[in-house]
Design a protein around this motif. Structure first.
Motif, short mmCIF file in Angstrom:
data_model
loop_
_atom_site.label_atom_id
_atom_site.label_comp_id
_atom_site.label_asym_id
_atom_site.label_seq_id
_atom_site.Cartn_x
_atom_site.Cartn_y
_atom_site.Cartn_z
N GLU B 30 -14.75 -19.95 40.13
CA GLU B 30 -13.35 -20.37 40.13
C GLU B 30 -13.21 -21.88 40.31
O GLU B 30 -12.36 -22.50 39.72
CB GLU B 30 -12.60 -19.67 41.26
CG GLU B 30 -12.32 -18.22 41.04
CD GLU B 30 -11.32 -17.97 39.90
OE1 GLU B 30 -11.40 -16.90 39.26
OE2 GLU B 30 -10.48 -18.86 39.65
N SER B 49 -10.86 -28.61 40.84
CA SER B 49 -9.97 -27.56 40.34
C SER B 49 -10.31 -26.24 41.04
O SER B 49 -11.48 -25.89 41.15
CB SER B 49 -10.15 -27.39 38.83
OG SER B 49 -9.53 -26.22 38.38
N GLU B 52 -8.32 -21.99 36.71
CA GLU B 52 -7.87 -22.37 35.38
C GLU B 52 -6.43 -22.88 35.44
O GLU B 52 -5.57 -22.26 36.06
CB GLU B 52 -7.96 -21.15 34.47
CG GLU B 52 -7.56 -21.39 33.03
CD GLU B 52 -7.72 -20.12 32.20
OE1 GLU B 52 -8.69 -19.38 32.43
OE2 GLU B 52 -6.87 -19.88 31.32
N GLY B 53 -6.21 -24.04 34.82
CA GLY B 53 -4.87 -24.61 34.77
C GLY B 53 -4.47 -25.41 35.99
O GLY B 53 -3.36 -25.95 36.04
N ARG B 68 -8.39 -28.51 33.07
CA ARG B 68 -9.12 -27.23 33.20
C ARG B 68 -8.34 -26.19 32.39
O ARG B 68 -7.64 -25.33 32.93
CB ARG B 68 -9.17 -26.84 34.67
CG ARG B 68 -9.98 -25.58 34.93
CD ARG B 68 -11.37 -25.86 35.37
NE ARG B 68 -12.13 -24.63 35.58
CZ ARG B 68 -12.23 -24.00 36.75
NH1 ARG B 68 -11.58 -24.46 37.82
NH2 ARG B 68 -12.97 -22.92 36.85
N LEU B 69 -8.48 -26.28 31.08
CA LEU B 69 -7.74 -25.37 30.20
C LEU B 69 -8.40 -24.00 30.12
O LEU B 69 -7.74 -22.99 29.90
CB LEU B 69 -7.60 -25.98 28.80
CG LEU B 69 -6.83 -27.30 28.74
CD1 LEU B 69 -6.76 -27.82 27.32
CD2 LEU B 69 -5.43 -27.12 29.31
N LYS B 70 -9.72 -23.99 30.29
CA LYS B 70 -10.46 -22.73 30.31
C LYS B 70 -11.24 -22.66 31.61
O LYS B 70 -11.69 -23.69 32.13
CB LYS B 70 -11.44 -22.66 29.14
CG LYS B 70 -10.80 -22.56 27.77
CD LYS B 70 -11.87 -22.43 26.70
CE LYS B 70 -11.26 -22.32 25.32
NZ LYS B 70 -12.29 -22.17 24.26
N LYS B 71 -11.43 -21.47 32.12
CA LYS B 71 -12.10 -21.29 33.40
C LYS B 71 -13.49 -21.90 33.40
O LYS B 71 -13.93 -22.46 34.40
CB LYS B 71 -12.19 -19.80 33.73
CG LYS B 71 -12.79 -19.49 35.09
CD LYS B 71 -12.76 -18.00 35.33
CE LYS B 71 -13.33 -17.68 36.71
NZ LYS B 71 -13.28 -16.23 36.99
N GLN B 72 -14.19 -21.82 32.28
CA GLN B 72 -15.58 -22.26 32.27
C GLN B 72 -15.76 -23.75 32.01
O GLN B 72 -16.86 -24.26 32.12
CB GLN B 72 -16.38 -21.46 31.22
CG GLN B 72 -15.92 -21.66 29.78
CD GLN B 72 -14.87 -20.64 29.34
OE1 GLN B 72 -14.05 -20.21 30.14
NE2 GLN B 72 -14.92 -20.26 28.08
N ASN B 73 -14.67 -24.45 31.66
CA ASN B 73 -14.80 -25.87 31.31
C ASN B 73 -13.95 -26.76 32.20
O ASN B 73 -12.80 -26.42 32.53
CB ASN B 73 -14.38 -26.10 29.85
CG ASN B 73 -15.28 -25.40 28.86
OD1 ASN B 73 -16.43 -25.10 29.16
ND2 ASN B 73 -14.77 -25.15 27.67
N PHE B 74 -14.48 -27.93 32.51
CA PHE B 74 -13.74 -28.92 33.30
C PHE B 74 -14.02 -30.27 32.68
O PHE B 74 -15.17 -30.71 32.62
CB PHE B 74 -14.21 -28.85 34.76
CG PHE B 74 -13.32 -29.54 35.75
CD1 PHE B 74 -13.84 -30.05 36.93
CD2 PHE B 74 -11.95 -29.66 35.54
CE1 PHE B 74 -13.01 -30.66 37.87
CE2 PHE B 74 -11.12 -30.27 36.47
CZ PHE B 74 -11.66 -30.78 37.63
N SER B 93 -19.83 -26.56 40.46
CA SER B 93 -18.93 -25.40 40.50
C SER B 93 -19.31 -24.52 41.69
O SER B 93 -20.42 -24.61 42.22
CB SER B 93 -19.00 -24.60 39.20
OG SER B 93 -20.27 -23.98 39.04
#
Lengths: 115, 120
Positions: B30, B49, B52-53, B68-74, B93
């Motif tokens: 998360e 973050s 997500e979001g 952080r548009l997708k959970k897996q990417n920052f 993470s």
């Protein structure tokens, strides 16, 4: 204001002897402490941790000691090996408000093991 | 599992140029973080973050933006790079605070290999 301090930038230890790395903190809200190890050109990797309800935690050659009254923790490596040569970071977290999502890092100690 | 990966590994920018650093994790964590490491300064948190979001400022956020548009990417963005942003950047993470199993599970952060950025 540095809340987590590692006052020794570097340390050299003979192979086979004990390495002792020290860390001091000022924030009494910190209740969980971690040590990370970092090799050149790599990211830090988790080594060992301790909760404030304990005063000692062991994992193989690595032992972390916590002295809450002195706000001091130390990492002991016995026996030291050449592969232990790295930069060691101490980190602390606090379960405040709703979570514990942040770590505060010390400045690191470069450990060199002399063969 | 690849763990935490960072793109690119190295980059040289001129003052005023912009760029984006990508961090990806495949551990379903998360929480994600961006740090910078400078000599004698340790690891300093730039932004982080908790899902997500969502994003939040860390210790040294000025001059950086994140998404952080997708959970897996920052993503970490530098809109107008300055020489003071020359550093090694690490992404990390971790699991959320609600995870069972104690503080070792929730507080341990897993780091990427870093991006070395030079701003001329």
């Amino acid at each position: 204001d540095q809340q987590v301090k590692q006052n020794s930038p570097s340390l050299s230890v003979q192979e086979g002897r004990i390495s002792i790395l020290n860390c001091d903190y000022t924030n009494s809200m910190f209740d969980y402490f971690l040590w990370y190890k970092k090799y050149p050109a790599e990211g830090p990797t988790f080594l060992i941790s301790i909760s404030s309800i304990k005063d000692k935690n062991e994992d193989g050659r690595f032992t972390v000691f916590l002295n809450k009254s002195a706000k001091h923790l130390s990492l002991h490596i016995v026996p030291s090996q050449p592969g232990d040569s790295a930069v060691y970071f101490c980190a602390a977290s606090a379960w405040v408000n709703f979570g514990n999502e942040k770590l505060t890092f010390g400045t690191g100690t470069r450990l060199t093991i002399i063969p | 599992n690849a763990g935490v990966t960072q793109t690119p590994k190295f980059r040289v920018l001129k003052t005023g140029q912009s760029m984006t650093l990508l961090c990806a994790q495949d551990m379903n964590h998360e929480y994600m973080y961006w740090y910078r490491q400078d000599p004698g300064m340790g690891l300093r948190l730039i932004h982080y973050s908790v899902g997500e979001g969502t994003t939040a400022k860390g210790e040294v956020p000025d001059g950086y933006n994140v998404s952080r548009l997708k959970k897996q990417n920052f993503l970490l963005g530098l809109e107008s790079a300055a020489p003071s942003q020359t550093s090694v950047y690490f992404c990390a993470s971790s699991y959320s605070k609600g995870l069972a199993g104690g503080r070792k599970n929730t507080d341990t952060q897993y780091f990427g290999p870093g991006t070395r950025l030079t701003v001329l």
